[in-house]
Scaffold this active site. Structure first.
Site, PDB file in Angstrom:
ATOM      1  N   SER A 191       0.804  -1.228   0.000  1.00 29.74           N
ATOM      2  CA  SER A 191       0.000   0.000   0.000  1.00 29.74           C
ATOM      3  C   SER A 191       0.835   1.275   0.000  1.00 29.74           C
ATOM      4  O   SER A 191       0.314   2.352  -0.284  1.00 29.74           O
ATOM      5  CB  SER A 191      -0.947   0.012   1.203  1.00 29.74           C
ATOM      6  OG  SER A 191      -0.234   0.188   2.416  1.00 29.74           O
ATOM      7  N   LYS A 234       0.880   4.622   6.813  1.00 30.18           N
ATOM      8  CA  LYS A 234       0.409   5.453   5.706  1.00 30.18           C
ATOM      9  C   LYS A 234       1.101   6.809   5.793  1.00 30.18           C
ATOM     10  O   LYS A 234       1.869   7.084   6.707  1.00 30.18           O
ATOM     11  CB  LYS A 234      -1.111   5.651   5.758  1.00 30.18           C
ATOM     12  CG  LYS A 234      -1.936   4.379   5.889  1.00 30.18           C
ATOM     13  CD  LYS A 234      -1.917   3.539   4.632  1.00 30.18           C
ATOM     14  CE  LYS A 234      -2.738   2.252   4.824  1.00 30.18           C
ATOM     15  NZ  LYS A 234      -2.624   1.343   3.660  1.00 30.18           N
TER      16      LYS A 234
END
Length: 284
Positions: free
Chosen positions: A90, A145
């Protein structure tokens, strides 16, 4: 059930410390007293007997041996630096599956282990930081993230894959097609705050949702993966147990730390790859 390593480490340190303390105040004085009594009862003390009388109980010996090591690990891991492994793609191209990273635990404040209560203010996350945090819907799971929205920001992501913060388009520049993708994915250079980094977009993949807009509440952060079309992040989180205005937001108390370096890589499947240091470096 996930393993709560910080809790186990704290318990191990506490048990070893307790054994060392018991030896200091109880067992050691008894050993010294036994040795003194023996030496006073014989004219020629036997060194073997003295050594036997002075021998620590096995459990105490292990506790005293492990305590300093475990204590140092606890301090380093809780307040300074903690290692993590990247489990998904990701954050491509910044981080890849199998990267081993280091996370600064004091950049965003000193927190007590296990309960994660902030006790000393140091700094706040900045736009563009790569941050490790506990997933709001399952705090036992760590996510990584990039910080996109700060408290008070209005974040908008459009169906044509453009990012806006407080009404302004985030600057990005096409770098070209991603290698080995036959043109199906492109790399861009994006600038969030003072941080320039690369992001990845798939040209053949369309978002299943329309334009989205989010207002970041006080004490919360909006997070996105650099692999924009393959990231389970603030844009997609949904949980009926979380208030609607907090959906997709990471509360300050869930912050683990700031990722700052890759120190090793071990690609999957690990049985057919060897650890390597080709990706070692600071994280942008």
């Amino acid at each position: 059930m996930s393993l709560n390593f910080p809790l186990l480490l704290v318990i191990a340190v506490a048990v070893c410390g307790l054994l060392a303390l018991l030896d200091l105040v109880f067992f050691a004085p008894r050993r010294r007293s036994a040795i003194a009594s023996y030496q006073g009862s014989v004219s020629q003390p036997d060194a073997v007997v003295i050594e036997k009388l002075n021998k620590e109980p096995l459990l105490v010996e292990y506790g005293k041996s492990f305590f300093p090591v475990l204590f140092i690990v606890l301090v380093l891991r809780s307040f300074l630096v903690e290692p993590f492994q990247i489990p998904s793609g990701s954050m491509k191209p910044t981080l890849d599956v199998g990267d081993f990273i280091l996370v600064n635990k004091f950049s965003y404040g000193i927190r007590l282990p296990v309960i994660d209560k902030k006790v000393i203010e140091v700094g706040d996350p900045q736009r563009g930081d790569v941050m490790v945090f506990r997933y709001p819907s399952d705090p036992n799971v760590n996510y990584i993230k990039r910080v996109v929205g700060l408290p008070g920001d209005v974040v908008r992501y459009t169906s044509d894959k453009r990012l806006f913060i407080n009404g302004e388009s985030v600057a990005e520049k096409l770098l070209g097609a991603e290698p080995n993708t036959l043109g199906s994915a492109e790399l861009y250079q994006e600038k969030l705050g003072a941080v320039e980094h690369e992001i990845r977009k798939e040209m053949s993949r369309y978002r299943a949702m329309p334009d989205g807009q989010w207002k970041v509440p006080a004490g919360h952060y909006f997070m996105m993966g650099d692999n924009r079309d393959n990231s389970n992040d603030s844009r997609y989180w949904d949980d009926p147990n979380i208030p609607k205005d907090l959906l997709g937001m990471v509360p300050d108390e869930n912050i683990v730390g700031k990722a700052f370096a890759v120190w090793m890589s071990w690609p999957e499947p690990k049985l057919s790859h060897l650890p390597n240091f080709s990706r070692v470096g600071l994280i942008k």
